[in-house]
Design an enzyme around this catalytic site. Sequence first.
Site, PDB file in Angstrom:
ATOM      1  CD  GLU A 429      -3.077  -0.982   2.079  1.00 10.89           C
ATOM      2  OE1 GLU A 429      -2.816   0.131   3.206  1.00 10.89           O
ATOM      3  OE2 GLU A 429      -4.255  -1.271   2.636  1.00 10.89           O
ATOM      4  CD  GLU A 517      -4.982  -5.235   3.624  1.00 12.81           C
ATOM      5  OE1 GLU A 517      -3.695  -5.660   3.210  1.00 12.81           O
ATOM      6  OE2 GLU A 517      -5.709  -4.197   4.157  1.00 12.81           O
TER       7      GLU A 517
END
Length: 591
Positions: A429, A517
């Site tokens: 991320e 995710e």
Amino acid sequence: MSTDDIKKDAETVKEADKKEENKKDGKGGGKGFPKGAFIAIVVLALAVIGLVAFIIGDKTGKKKKSDDNTTKVENTTEATTDNSTEKATDTTTTAGTEKDTTEATTEKTEKKDDPILSSKSPIYIKLDNSGYWGDGSSFTCQYNVNVVNNSGKAVENWEVVFTGFGKDSKLGDNWSGNYKLEDGTLSIKPVDYNNKIEDKNEINFGFQVILTSEAEAKNATRAAKLYIDGKEYDAAAAVGGEDKTEADTKEDKTESTKDEKTESTKEDKTEATKEDKTESGKDDKTEGKTPFEVHGKLKLDGVDIVDKNGDKFQLKGVSTHGIAWFPDYVNKDAFQTIRDDWGANLIRIAMYTDENGGYCVGGNKENLKNLVKKGVDAATELGMYVIVDWHILHDLTPMKYKDEAIAFFDEMTELYKDHDNIIYEICNEPNGGTSWSEVKEYAEEVIPVIRKNCPDALIIVGTPTWSQDADAASNDKIEGYDNVMYAVHFYAATHKEGIRDKVKTARANGAAVFISEFSICDASGDGAIDYASAKEWMDYLDDNDISYAMWNLSNKNEASSLISSGCNKTSGWSADDMSETGKWLLEQLKD
């Protein structure tokens, strides 16, 4: 008995003893210590001891009663602390967070006094300070914030301002907003997907502030202001000075009843569905075969994953939490439960890089690599697909540990160059203002290292803003390599149509998207579950055969954990061992 009486009795006993003594000795007297005197002294001593014992016992009884009251207060404090909300993001697992109950009580009192924090206001702020953690020199405090709109119309262009932070405070992780911290004042403005708050809806964002003292960290409450279209929202005027306590209690009761009904209905539905299902969602024609035996080596065909037969194939599975913190869940029995009982075909192994115990910041590299290998080997033996995740977060940009990433993927791909079930996720991320051009530069240095050993493996590249900006990546795709996908992460209570639109844009531009995710709570990894938003997401993913991995395989006390916090099993879970999120996933995988 009076002292005089005791003395008289003692004298009588003394005389009798003297006579007896003279009889025995044959003498008329003696120089020895008289026996009668000894008895008299003993009687006097017992009387004195009894009096002293009475006085002490009375005082002790009073003190014990006081201590019992104190104990009750202390036990209540401890119970309150134990039930406090734990930090929800995936980054604070080993920090030893503790909430000061007195401060929490103060915060609740102050919230009642601030109209903008009261649910009586048509538009209000829900502020949750989820605790703090530190190493003695700095302390990180996390906030989870919702802006709730019950005004009867949509509002746009909001801004939330918090004051009261120290001038030396620094902004840490943050999500779902544009942040600016200056001279102790923090301003949060919307990103494109949460700029508009529809009536009867709310938006969520959250952040961490790094403070210089524990005393400041304990002072969880911050003064808050809300602006709509540049004008401060006057919650006091909107509330109209009405009694907040009764209204808040009524609303809390309504919400509580609603939540209980929802959860009860959901659980009943899950159990009913479980009884109706036959074999863990397995297809009859593949009975007895593993997912890899059926589908083999995967590749991209346009924006779709296809199997060895050229058919579209959707990977469905779960992600571990950080393996440095929850290593016990990396085991073959756990993965077999997930495959056979849950109906999943994918495991994602999340190895943090910059957090406490992370690969690049003092973690035991050999132990972490061995855990990754253990997970890959277990998944391979079970015929499952597996993602090796270089889990950046606090590092903000993947460029920070680029050299370590290159060395790691070089070693792993050399070891597993003959495995066709492994997917490599090279930067979880990117965030903190990291641009797509920076991520792309990193990817163009890491991908050739993987391709040297694994020329056809699927590769997932994270995208900016916590892997939400696949649309930006699709406008400037990585060229020269096949089988490259772009990550999108969502948390259903926070990320809704706006993020789905980004996925749709990316796919329309020819970029394959992998949901590596997600969860069904808010972006902090905790908070309330949004079943309606989750259904919208899963309908879209299933309709388009978009693959996904759900966060997270652990029993951490937060909404996104799949295992109940009261369950210590590391495999062989029953439905009763699952959290509400876990029960939802079981139903989803078996549909």
